[in-house]
Design an enzyme around this catalytic site. Structure first.
Site: not given
Length: 452
Positions: A208, A242
């Protein structure tokens, strides 16, 4: 030392105890109770590490984890149940089954920006799937790291789940070990290091990562609502997210009006942010200085003044940066928002495609044709239409990147799948054995096989 810890986890997994569904459910319920009982301790740790206000800690970390737990507990039995699949005429009589099987011992390496949620969320999936786990929280969020170690110690048997604290050297040492699964959340450069280490042991991985997530605002958008939702998504955790909108592509006819609306939202939501105790801080001095260097020489609109003493960085809009400027060359990961005008949707596609595939994409429009155009022409991990960031909070939606922004998915069933190997087994009848497949081969048998 770490080898002994891994061996302890492997021995428990081999015993088969963690495959018991009731045991998995009991541990997840125990974890849920611990989180509820320690909510204020979690909030205090997040305040210490990142100056997160209680509301933001609840909304973006604790609440997301509790939703993930509730969803897993509702569905774990169906996820873990073997699935019947149809066989083929060539194997008549037979039937197929797919058996979900945990990988074994998983290594979870988590980042500092959402240090609780991004550690516990994949841990829920690993436990739900029947794995043992070693958790490596980020040393850059030491208060939360210590709390996670305490949580693992109080909730799980140490051979089932254990946390190992430490810096980069600890992560490097763990990556050398033969885990059965590695789940890494963090930056793309370190993601390459993790993938290289995993390749040495042929360990399956989920990455991720991040990237420059664009936000497109066309001329049909509700600018007041767009500004409110963009600024909210950008300023939670001071932009250290993010999936935060990294830069805006605004139609040239509404670009200046959008900037005015966003400037107003900065002040409305935080007034003078760096005088606001509920405005999060930048994680450390190095990142603070990096953000300052990104706005150097740019045409900026800054709300308040950054404060090196508190590590709070003033929200900043950059009006019309060059596409080859430093701020457009890397993921910003802070409260800086470049705004770039465009005239045609094809220009937007060209700009976005010039960068690696983003983790998220956001489109603000009132026209379905525009929405469909960008969904058809752009590749990205996930995103929202007429909002930002919130897709991350829906357990039913798989979350993950594509290309340099990630590999594999998590959350809900996708998280369970990330820690599960699906064994395919064909069950054949003993009552009938068709001789067609056995030598010596006949011409008529070949013709029949071709027809089948």
């Amino acid at each position: 030392m770490h080898e002994k810890t891994l061996k302890r986890q492997q021995d428990l997994f081999i015993s088969g105890r963690t495959k018991n569904i009731d045991l998995r459910i009991n541990y997840l319920k125990k974890l849920r109770m611990w989180i509820k009982d320690n909510t204020w301790s979690i909030m205090a740790a997040l305040r210490t590490d990142l100056n997160k206000p209680p509301f933001e800690a609840q909304a973006t970390e604790i609440g997301v984890v509790l939703d993930e737990l509730a969803y897993a507990l509702r569905h774990i039995r169906s996820w873990a149940r073997p699935r019947h699949v149809l066989s083929s005429i060539k194997n008549f009589p037979s039937h197929g089954r797919v058996y979900p099987e945990p990988y074994g011992v998983a290594l979870l390496i988590s980042p500092w920006n959402y240090p609780f949620m991004l550690t516990v969320s994949p841990l829920i999936s690993a436990v739900a799937a029947g794995n043992c786990a070693i958790v490596k929280p980020s040393e850059m969020a030491p208060a939360t790291s210590a709390l996670i170690a305490k949580m693992c110690d109080e909730v799980f048997h140490p051979a089932h789940v254990t946390a190992i604290e430490g810096g980069r050297e600890v992560s490097q040492a763990l990556l050398e070990l033969p885990f059965d699964k590695i789940f890494y959340t963090g930056g793309t450069e370190v993601g390459r290091v993790v993938m290289e280490a995993a390749a040495k042991n042929l360990t399956p991985i989920t990455l991720e990562l991040g990237g420059k997530s664009p936000c497109i605002v066309d001329q049909s958008a509700n600018l007041k609502l767009a500004a409110k939702r963009i600024i909210w998504g950008k300023l939670i955790n001071a932009g250290q997210t993010c999936v935060a909108p990294d830069y805006i592509l605004a139609h040239e006819s509404i670009k200046d009006r959008l900037i005015k609306e966003m400037e107003g939202e900065f002040r409305k939501q935080y007034k003078d942010p760096c005088q606001n105790t509920n405005y999060p801080k930048i994680i450390n001095k190095r990142h603070f200085n990096r953000l300052n260097s990104l706005i150097d020489g740019e045409n900026i609109i800054q709300i308040g003044s950054s404060d090196p003493a508190t590590m709070q960085f003033a929200p900043t809009i950059i009006d019309g940066p060059d596409l080859d400027s430093p701020v457009m060359g890397e993921e910003i990961f802070g409260p800086i928002l470049p705004v770039i005008p465009f005239s045609m949707p094809a220009d937007v596609v060209k700009i976005i495609r010039a960068n690696p595939k983003p983790l998220a994409l956001y489109v603000f429009t009132s026209r379905k044709a525009v929405e469909k155009y960008y969904l058809r022409h752009l590749s990205f991990g996930g995103g929202c239409i007429n909002d930002t960031v919130v897709h991350l909070s829906v357990p039913r939606l798989p979350f993950g990147g594509v290309g340099p922004s990630g590999m594999g998915s998590c959350h809900g069933k996708a998280g369970f799948d990330a820690f599960t190997h699906y064994r395919s087994v064909l069950h054949k009848s003993r009552l009938v054995d068709i001789p067609l497949r056995y030598p010596p081969y006949k011409d008529w048998a070949l013709k029949l096989l071709q027809k089948l």
